[in-house]
Design a protein around this motif. Structure first.
Motif, PDB file in Angstrom:
ATOM      1  N   CYS A 152       1.017  -1.747  -0.341  1.00 56.52           N
ATOM      2  CA  CYS A 152      -0.068   0.015  -0.331  1.00 56.52           C
ATOM      3  C   CYS A 152       0.916   1.273   0.227  1.00 56.52           C
ATOM      4  O   CYS A 152       1.512   1.414   0.640  1.00 56.52           O
ATOM      5  CB  CYS A 152      -0.859  -0.121   1.277  1.00 56.52           C
ATOM      6  N   CYS A 153       0.075   2.071  -0.544  1.00 56.06           N
ATOM      7  CA  CYS A 153       1.118   3.908  -0.384  1.00 56.06           C
ATOM      8  C   CYS A 153       0.530   3.812   1.232  1.00 56.06           C
ATOM      9  O   CYS A 153      -0.631   4.056   1.023  1.00 56.06           O
ATOM     10  CB  CYS A 153       0.677   4.534  -1.582  1.00 56.06           C
ATOM     11  N   VAL A 154       1.304   4.701   1.654  1.00 55.85           N
ATOM     12  CA  VAL A 154       1.447   5.527   2.879  1.00 55.85           C
ATOM     13  C   VAL A 154       1.205   6.608   2.670  1.00 55.85           C
ATOM     14  O   VAL A 154       0.458   7.450   3.773  1.00 55.85           O
ATOM     15  CB  VAL A 154       2.197   4.948   3.865  1.00 55.85           C
ATOM     16  N   LYS A 155       1.163   7.915   1.766  1.00 55.11           N
ATOM     17  CA  LYS A 155       1.611   8.786   1.816  1.00 55.11           C
ATOM     18  C   LYS A 155       2.015   9.671   0.220  1.00 55.11           C
ATOM     19  O   LYS A 155       2.219   8.354  -0.648  1.00 55.11           O
ATOM     20  CB  LYS A 155       2.359   9.253   2.181  1.00 55.11           C
ATOM     21  N   THR A 156       1.432  10.318  -0.532  1.00 57.85           N
ATOM     22  CA  THR A 156       1.144  10.824  -1.774  1.00 57.85           C
ATOM     23  C   THR A 156       1.817  11.965  -1.907  1.00 57.85           C
ATOM     24  O   THR A 156       1.334  13.226  -2.208  1.00 57.85           O
ATOM     25  CB  THR A 156      -0.347  10.900  -1.738  1.00 57.85           C
ATOM     26  N   ALA A 202       1.555   8.629  -5.944  1.00 58.08           N
ATOM     27  CA  ALA A 202       0.560   9.969  -6.503  1.00 58.08           C
ATOM     28  C   ALA A 202      -0.551   9.626  -5.428  1.00 58.08           C
ATOM     29  O   ALA A 202      -0.801   8.785  -5.203  1.00 58.08           O
ATOM     30  CB  ALA A 202       0.483  10.157  -8.119  1.00 58.08           C
ATOM     31  N   HIS A 203      -0.927  11.003  -5.997  1.00 64.71           N
ATOM     32  CA  HIS A 203      -2.486  11.546  -5.100  1.00 64.71           C
ATOM     33  C   HIS A 203      -3.247  11.366  -6.710  1.00 64.71           C
ATOM     34  O   HIS A 203      -2.820  10.965  -7.847  1.00 64.71           O
ATOM     35  CB  HIS A 203      -2.340  13.035  -5.280  1.00 64.71           C
ATOM     36  N   PRO A 204      -4.569  10.628  -6.211  1.00 63.45           N
ATOM     37  CA  PRO A 204      -5.577  10.376  -7.048  1.00 63.45           C
ATOM     38  C   PRO A 204      -5.661  11.283  -8.351  1.00 63.45           C
ATOM     39  O   PRO A 204      -5.912  11.505  -9.588  1.00 63.45           O
ATOM     40  CB  PRO A 204      -6.691  10.069  -6.794  1.00 63.45           C
ATOM     41  N   LYS A 205      -5.798  12.491  -8.546  1.00 61.43           N
ATOM     42  CA  LYS A 205      -5.446  13.490  -9.590  1.00 61.43           C
ATOM     43  C   LYS A 205      -4.644  13.316 -10.226  1.00 61.43           C
ATOM     44  O   LYS A 205      -4.829  13.997 -11.414  1.00 61.43           O
ATOM     45  CB  LYS A 205      -6.092  14.938  -8.905  1.00 61.43           C
ATOM     46  N   VAL A 206      -3.529  12.738 -10.109  1.00 65.14           N
ATOM     47  CA  VAL A 206      -2.609  12.349 -11.688  1.00 65.14           C
ATOM     48  C   VAL A 206      -3.321  11.958 -12.256  1.00 65.14           C
ATOM     49  O   VAL A 206      -2.613  11.822 -13.671  1.00 65.14           O
ATOM     50  CB  VAL A 206      -1.286  11.342 -10.187  1.00 65.14           C
ATOM     51  N   ILE A 207      -4.335  11.067 -11.656  1.00 58.95           N
ATOM     52  CA  ILE A 207      -4.858   9.975 -13.097  1.00 58.95           C
ATOM     53  C   ILE A 207      -5.568  10.842 -14.402  1.00 58.95           C
ATOM     54  O   ILE A 207      -4.420  11.080 -15.237  1.00 58.95           O
ATOM     55  CB  ILE A 207      -5.858   9.329 -12.943  1.00 58.95           C
ATOM     56  N   LYS A 208      -5.942  12.161 -13.996  1.00 48.62           N
ATOM     57  CA  LYS A 208      -6.407  12.838 -15.518  1.00 48.62           C
ATOM     58  C   LYS A 208      -5.083  13.396 -16.052  1.00 48.62           C
ATOM     59  O   LYS A 208      -4.956  14.021 -17.539  1.00 48.62           O
ATOM     60  CB  LYS A 208      -6.633  14.843 -14.823  1.00 48.62           C
TER      61      LYS A 208
END
Length: 94
Positions: free
Chosen positions: A23-27, A66-72
């Motif tokens: 698991c990622c523990v930080k982004t 990474a943060h989920p916003k990176v998907i865009k």
């Protein structure tokens, strides 16, 4: 209990034991040059075993969080690559 029976029970139960998830523990902020080299990505949800929502980026055998916003951003980069490939194919007549 017989030792052989104990070994047999342990051997048969091994396939049912699950692997520990990574698991990622930080982004942290991921540099754009890393984003441009992403081979694939997986979405990590906080509804499962992991604690936070994140995106796991796979780059040349390494894994970045990474943060989920990176998907865009990844989708925009993929669209640019697709447009370049189409332009190159139409220019060369392939």
């Amino acid at each position: 209990m017989d030792f052989r029976a104990l070994v047999l029970i342990l051997f048969l139960s091994l396939p049912t034991i699950g692997a520990i998830p990574k698991c990622c523990v930080k982004t942290p902020i991921v540099p754009i040059n890393i984003l441009m080299m992403v081979n694939k990505y997986d979405v990590q949800s906080s509804y499962g075993i992991c604690d936070i929502d994140a995106v796991k980026l796979h780059v040349n055998g390494k894994r970045y969080c990474a943060h989920p916003k990176v998907i865009k951003i990844l989708e925009l980069l993929e669209e640019k690559r697709r447009q370049r490939r189409q332009a190159r194919a139409s220019w060369t007549g392939i």
